[in-house]
Write a protein that holds these residues in place. Sequence first.
Motif, PDB file in Angstrom:
ATOM      1  N   GLU A 163       0.833  -1.208   0.000  1.00  0.00           N
ATOM      2  CA  GLU A 163       0.000   0.000   0.000  1.00  0.00           C
ATOM      3  C   GLU A 163       0.863   1.252   0.000  1.00  0.00           C
ATOM      4  O   GLU A 163       0.565   2.227  -0.696  1.00  0.00           O
ATOM      5  N   SER A 164       1.937   1.224   0.757  1.00  0.00           N
ATOM      6  CA  SER A 164       2.858   2.355   0.796  1.00  0.00           C
ATOM      7  C   SER A 164       3.514   2.585  -0.568  1.00  0.00           C
ATOM      8  O   SER A 164       3.637   3.728  -1.024  1.00  0.00           O
ATOM      9  N   LEU A 165       3.953   1.505  -1.211  1.00  0.00           N
ATOM     10  CA  LEU A 165       4.584   1.625  -2.526  1.00  0.00           C
ATOM     11  C   LEU A 165       3.604   2.127  -3.584  1.00  0.00           C
ATOM     12  O   LEU A 165       3.979   2.937  -4.441  1.00  0.00           O
ATOM     13  N   VAL A 166       2.360   1.667  -3.528  1.00  0.00           N
ATOM     14  CA  VAL A 166       1.352   2.129  -4.486  1.00  0.00           C
ATOM     15  C   VAL A 166       1.097   3.620  -4.287  1.00  0.00           C
ATOM     16  O   VAL A 166       1.004   4.384  -5.261  1.00  0.00           O
ATOM     17  N   LYS A 167       1.020   4.049  -3.050  1.00  0.00           N
ATOM     18  CA  LYS A 167       0.831   5.481  -2.750  1.00  0.00           C
ATOM     19  C   LYS A 167       2.028   6.285  -3.269  1.00  0.00           C
ATOM     20  O   LYS A 167       1.863   7.342  -3.887  1.00  0.00           O
ATOM     21  N   ASN A 168       3.217   5.782  -3.035  1.00  0.00           N
ATOM     22  CA  ASN A 168       4.439   6.425  -3.513  1.00  0.00           C
ATOM     23  C   ASN A 168       4.449   6.488  -5.037  1.00  0.00           C
ATOM     24  O   ASN A 168       4.822   7.505  -5.632  1.00  0.00           O
ATOM     25  N   TYR A 169       4.033   5.400  -5.690  1.00  0.00           N
ATOM     26  CA  TYR A 169       4.003   5.343  -7.150  1.00  0.00           C
ATOM     27  C   TYR A 169       3.041   6.386  -7.708  1.00  0.00           C
ATOM     28  O   TYR A 169       3.368   7.103  -8.660  1.00  0.00           O
ATOM     29  N   LYS A 170       1.855   6.468  -7.119  1.00  0.00           N
ATOM     30  CA  LYS A 170       0.860   7.434  -7.598  1.00  0.00           C
ATOM     31  C   LYS A 170       1.364   8.861  -7.435  1.00  0.00           C
ATOM     32  O   LYS A 170       1.181   9.703  -8.321  1.00  0.00           O
ATOM     33  N   GLY A 171       2.015   9.146  -6.314  1.00  0.00           N
ATOM     34  CA  GLY A 171       2.580  10.480  -6.100  1.00  0.00           C
ATOM     35  C   GLY A 171       3.671  10.799  -7.109  1.00  0.00           C
ATOM     36  O   GLY A 171       3.724  11.902  -7.673  1.00  0.00           O
ATOM     37  N   LYS A 172       4.532   9.825  -7.364  1.00  0.00           N
ATOM     38  CA  LYS A 172       5.624  10.011  -8.322  1.00  0.00           C
ATOM     39  C   LYS A 172       5.061  10.178  -9.731  1.00  0.00           C
ATOM     40  O   LYS A 172       5.564  10.975 -10.528  1.00  0.00           O
ATOM     41  N   GLU A 173       3.991   9.438 -10.033  1.00  0.00           N
ATOM     42  CA  GLU A 173       3.360   9.529 -11.342  1.00  0.00           C
ATOM     43  C   GLU A 173       2.752  10.922 -11.564  1.00  0.00           C
ATOM     44  O   GLU A 173       2.883  11.504 -12.649  1.00  0.00           O
ATOM     45  N   GLU A 174       2.123  11.469 -10.524  1.00  0.00           N
ATOM     46  CA  GLU A 174       1.569  12.816 -10.620  1.00  0.00           C
ATOM     47  C   GLU A 174       2.690  13.844 -10.792  1.00  0.00           C
ATOM     48  O   GLU A 174       2.569  14.784 -11.578  1.00  0.00           O
ATOM     49  N   GLU A 175       3.766  13.659 -10.058  1.00  0.00           N
ATOM     50  CA  GLU A 175       4.924  14.547 -10.165  1.00  0.00           C
ATOM     51  C   GLU A 175       5.513  14.498 -11.572  1.00  0.00           C
ATOM     52  O   GLU A 175       5.864  15.524 -12.162  1.00  0.00           O
ATOM     53  N   PHE A 176       5.591  13.304 -12.138  1.00  0.00           N
ATOM     54  CA  PHE A 176       6.104  13.111 -13.493  1.00  0.00           C
ATOM     55  C   PHE A 176       5.185  13.787 -14.516  1.00  0.00           C
ATOM     56  O   PHE A 176       5.645  14.444 -15.450  1.00  0.00           O
ATOM     57  N   GLY A 177       3.876  13.645 -14.325  1.00  0.00           N
ATOM     58  CA  GLY A 177       2.916  14.304 -15.214  1.00  0.00           C
ATOM     59  C   GLY A 177       3.049  15.819 -15.163  1.00  0.00           C
ATOM     60  O   GLY A 177       2.994  16.500 -16.197  1.00  0.00           O
ATOM     61  N   ALA A 178       3.249  16.353 -13.966  1.00  0.00           N
ATOM     62  CA  ALA A 178       3.437  17.802 -13.821  1.00  0.00           C
ATOM     63  C   ALA A 178       4.725  18.239 -14.521  1.00  0.00           C
ATOM     64  O   ALA A 178       4.762  19.294 -15.173  1.00  0.00           O
ATOM     65  N   PHE A 179       5.762  17.435 -14.403  1.00  0.00           N
ATOM     66  CA  PHE A 179       7.026  17.736 -15.069  1.00  0.00           C
ATOM     67  C   PHE A 179       6.831  17.754 -16.587  1.00  0.00           C
ATOM     68  O   PHE A 179       7.312  18.650 -17.283  1.00  0.00           O
ATOM     69  N   GLN A 180       6.108  16.769 -17.103  1.00  0.00           N
ATOM     70  CA  GLN A 180       5.863  16.701 -18.542  1.00  0.00           C
ATOM     71  C   GLN A 180       5.046  17.906 -19.013  1.00  0.00           C
ATOM     72  O   GLN A 180       5.336  18.478 -20.063  1.00  0.00           O
ATOM     73  N   ARG A 181       4.041  18.285 -18.239  1.00  0.00           N
ATOM     74  CA  ARG A 181       3.238  19.458 -18.626  1.00  0.00           C
ATOM     75  C   ARG A 181       4.059  20.734 -18.572  1.00  0.00           C
ATOM     76  O   ARG A 181       3.947  21.596 -19.444  1.00  0.00           O
ATOM     77  N   GLU A 182       4.891  20.852 -17.523  1.00  0.00           N
ATOM     78  CA  GLU A 182       5.689  22.067 -17.363  1.00  0.00           C
ATOM     79  C   GLU A 182       6.643  22.272 -18.533  1.00  0.00           C
ATOM     80  O   GLU A 182       6.837  23.397 -18.994  1.00  0.00           O
ATOM     81  N   TYR A 183       7.220  21.198 -19.018  1.00  0.00           N
ATOM     82  CA  TYR A 183       8.187  21.302 -20.111  1.00  0.00           C
ATOM     83  C   TYR A 183       7.578  20.954 -21.468  1.00  0.00           C
ATOM     84  O   TYR A 183       8.300  20.868 -22.460  1.00  0.00           O
ATOM     85  N   GLY A 184       6.270  20.760 -21.513  1.00  0.00           N
ATOM     86  CA  GLY A 184       5.585  20.490 -22.773  1.00  0.00           C
ATOM     87  C   GLY A 184       6.082  19.229 -23.465  1.00  0.00           C
ATOM     88  O   GLY A 184       6.254  19.204 -24.673  1.00  0.00           O
ATOM     89  N   ILE A 185       6.291  18.181 -22.696  1.00  0.00           N
ATOM     90  CA  ILE A 185       6.847  16.941 -23.247  1.00  0.00           C
ATOM     91  C   ILE A 185       5.716  16.042 -23.727  1.00  0.00           C
ATOM     92  O   ILE A 185       4.767  15.773 -23.007  1.00  0.00           O
ATOM     93  N   GLN A 186       5.851  15.563 -24.960  1.00  0.00           N
ATOM     94  CA  GLN A 186       4.947  14.563 -25.524  1.00  0.00           C
ATOM     95  C   GLN A 186       5.818  13.388 -25.934  1.00  0.00           C
ATOM     96  O   GLN A 186       6.826  13.569 -26.599  1.00  0.00           O
ATOM     97  N   VAL A 187       5.405  12.204 -25.556  1.00  0.00           N
ATOM     98  CA  VAL A 187       6.208  11.018 -25.853  1.00  0.00           C
ATOM     99  C   VAL A 187       5.615  10.308 -27.061  1.00  0.00           C
ATOM    100  O   VAL A 187       4.426  10.038 -27.110  1.00  0.00           O
ATOM    101  N   SER A 188       6.461  10.013 -28.031  1.00  0.00           N
ATOM    102  CA  SER A 188       6.069   9.251 -29.209  1.00  0.00           C
ATOM    103  C   SER A 188       6.891   7.978 -29.225  1.00  0.00           C
ATOM    104  O   SER A 188       8.114   8.024 -29.295  1.00  0.00           O
ATOM    105  N   ARG A 189       6.208   6.852 -29.160  1.00  0.00           N
ATOM    106  CA  ARG A 189       6.929   5.575 -29.149  1.00  0.00           C
ATOM    107  C   ARG A 189       7.397   5.246 -30.561  1.00  0.00           C
ATOM    108  O   ARG A 189       6.621   5.196 -31.492  1.00  0.00           O
TER     109      ARG A 189
END
Length: 138
Positions: free
Chosen positions: A95-121
């Motif tokens: 449960e702790s790791l899932v909470k940590n993952y969700k927080g990190k995922e939100e932080e990563f999303g904010a980082f992507q929005r801040e720098y206008g990053i779009q990922v193309s596979r």
Amino acid sequence: MPPKASTSQKLQPNEVPVVFQRYRTELQNLAQKIGELESEMEEHALVLSTLKPLVTSEPTRPCYRLIGGTLVRRTVKDVAPALETNYSGIKEVLESLVKNYKGKEEEFGAFQREYGIQVSRAAEGFEYLIQDRFVGQR
């Protein structure tokens, strides 16, 4: 650890892909650990479901438990409480790791929005499109 997306100091354009990759790696590592713990928790649940009826019907029945690489003979009444404790501990960590993952995922999303990053596979790797500029990595 990647810097917070809300920091007042902007990253240099050549630093953005490095921080981006750190976020991705950190999220992948967390996801892998979550998967391992989920598997271990399922194994504990399976063993507990098998032993539960035996605790009341045959508490002195022998069973074997692997402790530190050594197979040890114990009774059902001895093993079941220890397994329940381990199961509870794994569940808390998960449960702790899932909470940590969700927080990190939100932080990563904010980082992507801040720098206008779009990922193309791409077939061989991945490319970064940062504020309408190709930075790329293959």
